[in-house]
Design a protein around this motif. Structure first.
Motif, short mmCIF file in Angstrom:
data_model
loop_
_atom_site.label_atom_id
_atom_site.label_comp_id
_atom_site.label_asym_id
_atom_site.label_seq_id
_atom_site.Cartn_x
_atom_site.Cartn_y
_atom_site.Cartn_z
N GLU A 121 0.86 -1.26 0.03
CA GLU A 121 0.04 0.10 0.14
C GLU A 121 0.92 1.32 0.19
N ARG A 122 1.88 1.09 0.87
CA ARG A 122 3.01 2.31 0.63
C ARG A 122 3.45 2.59 -0.56
N VAL A 123 3.92 1.36 -1.20
CA VAL A 123 4.36 1.50 -2.52
C VAL A 123 3.56 2.08 -3.51
N ALA A 124 2.23 1.77 -3.47
CA ALA A 124 1.23 2.15 -4.34
C ALA A 124 1.06 3.65 -4.25
N ARG A 125 1.03 3.98 -2.83
CA ARG A 125 0.89 5.51 -2.57
C ARG A 125 2.04 6.36 -3.20
N ALA A 126 3.06 5.60 -2.94
CA ALA A 126 4.30 6.61 -3.55
C ALA A 126 4.35 6.68 -5.02
N ARG A 127 3.82 5.64 -5.47
CA ARG A 127 3.69 5.48 -7.09
C ARG A 127 2.79 6.43 -7.78
N SER A 128 1.59 6.77 -7.04
CA SER A 128 0.63 7.68 -7.32
C SER A 128 1.07 9.17 -7.09
N GLU A 129 1.75 9.18 -6.04
CA GLU A 129 2.31 10.45 -5.60
C GLU A 129 3.62 11.04 -6.50
N HIS A 130 4.20 10.11 -7.00
CA HIS A 130 5.38 10.25 -7.75
C HIS A 130 5.46 9.56 -9.17
N PRO A 131 4.50 9.78 -9.99
CA PRO A 131 4.36 8.92 -11.08
C PRO A 131 5.64 8.95 -12.03
N THR A 132 5.77 7.81 -12.77
CA THR A 132 7.02 7.50 -13.62
C THR A 132 6.91 8.59 -14.67
N PHE A 133 8.50 8.73 -15.11
CA PHE A 133 8.76 9.56 -16.18
C PHE A 133 8.57 8.78 -17.50
N LEU A 134 8.08 7.60 -17.73
CA LEU A 134 8.47 6.81 -18.86
C LEU A 134 7.60 6.99 -19.84
N HIS A 135 6.25 7.84 -19.67
CA HIS A 135 5.49 8.25 -20.68
C HIS A 135 5.58 9.53 -21.26
N GLU A 136 6.69 10.28 -20.70
CA GLU A 136 6.97 11.58 -21.27
C GLU A 136 7.71 11.37 -22.57
N ARG A 137 7.67 12.28 -23.30
CA ARG A 137 8.37 12.33 -24.61
C ARG A 137 8.59 13.97 -24.83
N THR A 138 9.67 14.23 -25.75
CA THR A 138 10.03 15.75 -25.88
C THR A 138 9.66 15.94 -27.60
N GLN A 139 9.15 16.99 -27.91
CA GLN A 139 8.66 17.33 -28.94
C GLN A 139 8.93 18.88 -29.03
N GLY A 140 9.87 19.10 -29.93
CA GLY A 140 10.21 20.50 -30.14
C GLY A 140 10.61 21.24 -28.85
N GLY A 141 11.39 20.61 -27.86
CA GLY A 141 11.87 21.12 -26.61
C GLY A 141 10.81 21.05 -25.69
N ASP A 142 9.69 20.97 -25.87
CA ASP A 142 8.63 20.65 -24.78
C ASP A 142 8.42 19.35 -24.37
N THR A 143 8.32 18.99 -22.82
CA THR A 143 7.93 17.81 -22.60
C THR A 143 6.30 17.60 -22.44
N ILE A 144 6.11 16.27 -23.24
CA ILE A 144 4.76 16.21 -23.26
C ILE A 144 4.58 14.72 -22.52
N THR A 145 3.56 14.90 -21.56
CA THR A 145 3.22 13.50 -20.95
C THR A 145 2.11 12.73 -21.87
N ASP A 146 2.24 11.60 -22.13
CA ASP A 146 1.42 10.58 -22.59
C ASP A 146 0.76 9.88 -21.31
N GLN A 147 -0.61 9.86 -21.38
CA GLN A 147 -1.30 9.11 -20.57
C GLN A 147 -0.98 7.53 -20.89
N PRO A 148 -0.62 6.65 -20.09
CA PRO A 148 -0.53 5.24 -20.30
C PRO A 148 -1.96 4.64 -20.17
N GLY A 149 -1.80 3.60 -21.25
CA GLY A 149 -3.20 2.93 -21.21
C GLY A 149 -3.71 2.90 -22.64
#
Length: 166
Positions: free
Chosen positions: A138-166
């Motif tokens: 439960e602690r791990v899940a809470r931390a995961r929610s509070e600090h989402p992964t950066f893996l779904h980010e991509r850069t386009q023209g210098g701007d960071t765009i967050t893709d929604q997983p799923g």
């Protein structure tokens, strides 16, 4: 790196390991740019890595590390890994692109990151799978929610765009 112990079957662990792989890929690109003499691009890539490392460390420490602390399990290893996190912060803060030893300092930092990732992947992650109970996860899940992964980010023209997983 380890892929046979089964800890990748636990989604939060798999995600942290995937972030590790991403960080190591970023480190490889930094090394390539430094070897090619492209110091500016290496610095840009290093900035990306530093931002990703910060997100990753926050989730590890707020999740798995804190859950292990609450169980009084593997405290020596958790403390050692947290000291390494602090050492990364200090090394990153001390980096000065204007200094002649900049590349050597970055290289040293990246080697230490490689070693740290291996310790977590082969040590504390598999241990957490068999050690953490429901309250720990439960602690791990809470931390995961509070600090989402950066893996779904991509850069386009210098701007960071967050893709929604799923």
């Amino acid at each position: 790196m380890c892929e046979h112990c089964g800890c990748r079957g636990i989604e939060p662990i798999a995600e942290l390991m995937d972030e590790h792989y991403h960080l190591l890929d970023e480190a490889h690109r930094i090394r390539r740019m430094m070897a090619a003499g492209d110091r500016e691009r290496a610095r840009q890539l290093l900035d990306d890595l530093v931002g990703h490392l910060d997100v990753h460390v926050r989730r590890e420490e707020a999740g798995i590390f804190r859950a292990l602390r609450e169980r009084n399990d593997y405290l020596d290893e958790v403390e050692a890994l947290e000291r390494e996190h602090d050492a990364f912060d200090a090394a990153i803060t001390a980096l000065d692109p204007g200094r002649p030893d900049f590349e050597r300092s970055v290289s040293r930092l990246l080697v230490e990151l490689d070693e740290h990732v291996e310790r977590e992947n082969l040590g504390i992650f598999p241990v957490s799978v068999v050690t953490l109970g429901a309250k720990g996860w439960e602690r791990v899940a809470r931390a995961r929610s509070e600090h989402p992964t950066f893996l779904h980010e991509r850069t386009q023209g210098g701007d960071t765009i967050t893709d929604q997983p799923g």
